[in-house]
Design a protein around this motif. Structure first.
Motif, PDB file in Angstrom:
ATOM      1  N   UNK A 123       0.790  -1.232   0.000  1.00  0.00           N
ATOM      2  CA  UNK A 123       0.000   0.000   0.000  1.00  0.00           C
ATOM      3  C   UNK A 123       0.817   1.275   0.000  1.00  0.00           C
ATOM      4  N   UNK A 124       2.124   1.186   0.275  1.00  0.00           N
ATOM      5  CA  UNK A 124       2.940   2.400   0.380  1.00  0.00           C
ATOM      6  C   UNK A 124       3.098   3.077  -0.982  1.00  0.00           C
ATOM      7  N   UNK A 125       3.312   2.302  -2.033  1.00  0.00           N
ATOM      8  CA  UNK A 125       3.468   2.906  -3.351  1.00  0.00           C
ATOM      9  C   UNK A 125       2.187   3.611  -3.780  1.00  0.00           C
ATOM     10  N   UNK A 126       1.058   3.003  -3.478  1.00  0.00           N
ATOM     11  CA  UNK A 126      -0.224   3.639  -3.812  1.00  0.00           C
ATOM     12  C   UNK A 126      -0.367   4.973  -3.082  1.00  0.00           C
ATOM     13  N   UNK A 130       8.991  -4.672  -3.986  1.00  0.00           N
ATOM     14  CA  UNK A 130       9.209  -5.086  -2.599  1.00  0.00           C
ATOM     15  C   UNK A 130       7.993  -4.849  -1.701  1.00  0.00           C
ATOM     16  N   UNK A 131       7.022  -4.099  -2.194  1.00  0.00           N
ATOM     17  CA  UNK A 131       5.863  -3.749  -1.361  1.00  0.00           C
ATOM     18  C   UNK A 131       4.862  -4.902  -1.284  1.00  0.00           C
ATOM     19  N   UNK A 132       5.292  -6.011  -0.683  1.00  0.00           N
ATOM     20  CA  UNK A 132       4.433  -7.186  -0.572  1.00  0.00           C
ATOM     21  C   UNK A 132       4.404  -7.697   0.864  1.00  0.00           C
TER      22      UNK A 132
END
Length: 415
Positions: free
Chosen positions: A60-63, A96-98
């Motif tokens: 959720x950080x990239x979003x 990496x955002x998983x």
């Protein structure tokens, strides 16, 4: 066997590496382009915090980053630009955002952070340092049910990893901080966390190293590295040429620029953070993070520090007063009586934190260079991981078994 070691970078990572290397009997030189009195190691929130077990690259950080890209007051600001290194970093960060990555990274972050706490205390005791250091824990203060729910889930993760943490009600928060009004619906309390006044420790560590044979070359920039047979044979600064058996790259956000000279493309972006120091608000006694605003409040020795924002916009030290004001506003929102003078805001400082795409630092050797040990990419956790990183660097160079497994920190890891 004693080695001649040059450390590029005199921040917390460089100084701690020098500390453990000289303890092993090595001859140590530190080269830094600054005067060693500013930067991320001096303006951080001062936390030694195992609680921060979730890497920046989380689901959720990239979003959120894309959404916040158009808000100059947002906690995370990523400036879009047509730069190949930035685009590669962004691609790797997004990958990496998983949840799987977070699950793998959390125990690694916990282990190095807990070890750093222990080593920090050990250094203070052994060397009789007087630098401010307290074990009062860390409050995560929430103003919305959504954020409170997220923070309580974090407590569950932390407890599963053996950390001392719990949820707290407004009444319990008032009992912990009885002398100041706090605008919150509840939060969490990580008793496992400690805090410090960074510049005090940095000053004492520099003094110790100078008194124990470590050479410092300040205001001196490393401009080139000569390579032969996968070894660095010469290190050229703007003032001289240096030769060493081993090189430590601990240059923070500048590390990626030097690594290119070795054919090693360390994916690092500079993450600018701001701080405001205030002599007001002495009623605050426990460090806190204002969860929605992502702003830290730390009671330091003689002043209170506000620290926050992650601004990924290249290497620069420009102060964005809009972001400074956002930090001040956040403090007033959570602590209604909080006061900051205009002069204190005008004196705001910033530091550049080296951010890797997966939120884990680079520590260890690369196959690209035999006599180079890398120690960078700690993002917001450089202070919290500094002493342990220094120990690991020393163990690598001294050919000793490392205190922690370095697989997760491998500089050659793929994204």
């Amino acid at each position: 066997m004693s080695k001649n070691v040059i450390i590029i970078g005199g921040g917390i990572i460089g100084l701690c590496s020098a500390y453990y290397l000289q303890k092993e009997g090595h001859q140590v030189t530190i080269v830094d382009q600054s005067n060693l009195d500013s930067g991320a190691s001096y303006v951080n929130a001062g936390y030694l915090c195992p609680s921060h077990i979730i890497p920046l690259s989380a689901p959720g950080v990239m979003k959120k980053g894309i959404k916040w890209m158009f808000d100059t007051t947002s906690p995370l600001y990523i400036k879009p630009r047509l730069d190949i290194n930035f685009l590669k970093w962004t691609w790797a960060f997004n990958k990496s955002c998983t949840s799987n990555h977070v699950e793998r990274a959390a125990p690694i972050i916990r282990d190095i952070s807990v070890l750093s706490q222990q080593l920090y205390e050990d250094i203070k005791t052994k060397e009789n340092f007087s630098a401010h250091y307290e074990k009062k824990g860390l409050l995560m203060l929430c103003q919305t049910e959504k954020m409170l729910d997220e923070e309580l889930k974090m407590v569950d993760v932390a407890v599963d990893l053996g950390l001392d943490a719990k949820g707290v009600t407004p009444t319990e928060i008032e009992q912990l901080e009885p002398n100041i009004e706090i605008n919150t619906i509840g939060g969490t309390y990580f008793k496992c966390d400690h805090h410090s006044t960074p510049q005090e420790f940095m000053s004492e560590m520099k003094g110790y190293l100078e008194n124990n044979g470590v050479t410092f070359y300040t205001n001196e920039k490393v401009e080139d590295l000569e390579i032969s047979n996968l070894n660095i044979t010469e290190l050229k600064t703007n003032k001289q040429t240096l030769i060493a058996d081993e090189i430590v790259l601990a240059a923070g956000s500048w590390s990626s620029l030097l690594s290119k000279k070795l054919g090693l493309n360390l994916l690092i972006q500079a993450g600018k953070g701001y701080c405001i120091n205030t002599k007001q608000n002495t009623e605050i006694t426990i460090p806190a993070i204002l969860s929605e605003a992502k702003t830290a409040i730390t009671p330091m020795n003689g002043f209170t520090r506000l620290a926050g924002t992650m601004e990924i916009a290249g290497i620069n030290h420009n102060i964005n007063m809009t972001r400074v004001q956002a930090i001040a506003n956040a403090a007033r929102n959570y602590y209604p009586s909080f006061e900051i003078t205009e002069l204190e805001k005008d004196n705001a400082a910033c530091g550049l934190r080296p951010v890797s795409p997966d939120g884990l630092p680079y520590i260890g050797k690369s196959h690209k260079c035999k006599n180079l040990t890398i120690a960078t990419g700690h993002a917001m956790m450089g202070w919290s991981m500094g002493t342990a990183t220094g120990l690991l660097v020393s163990q690598v160079i001294s050919d000793k078994k490392t205190a922690l497994c370095l697989d997760g920190f491998n500089p050659d890891r793929k994204f």
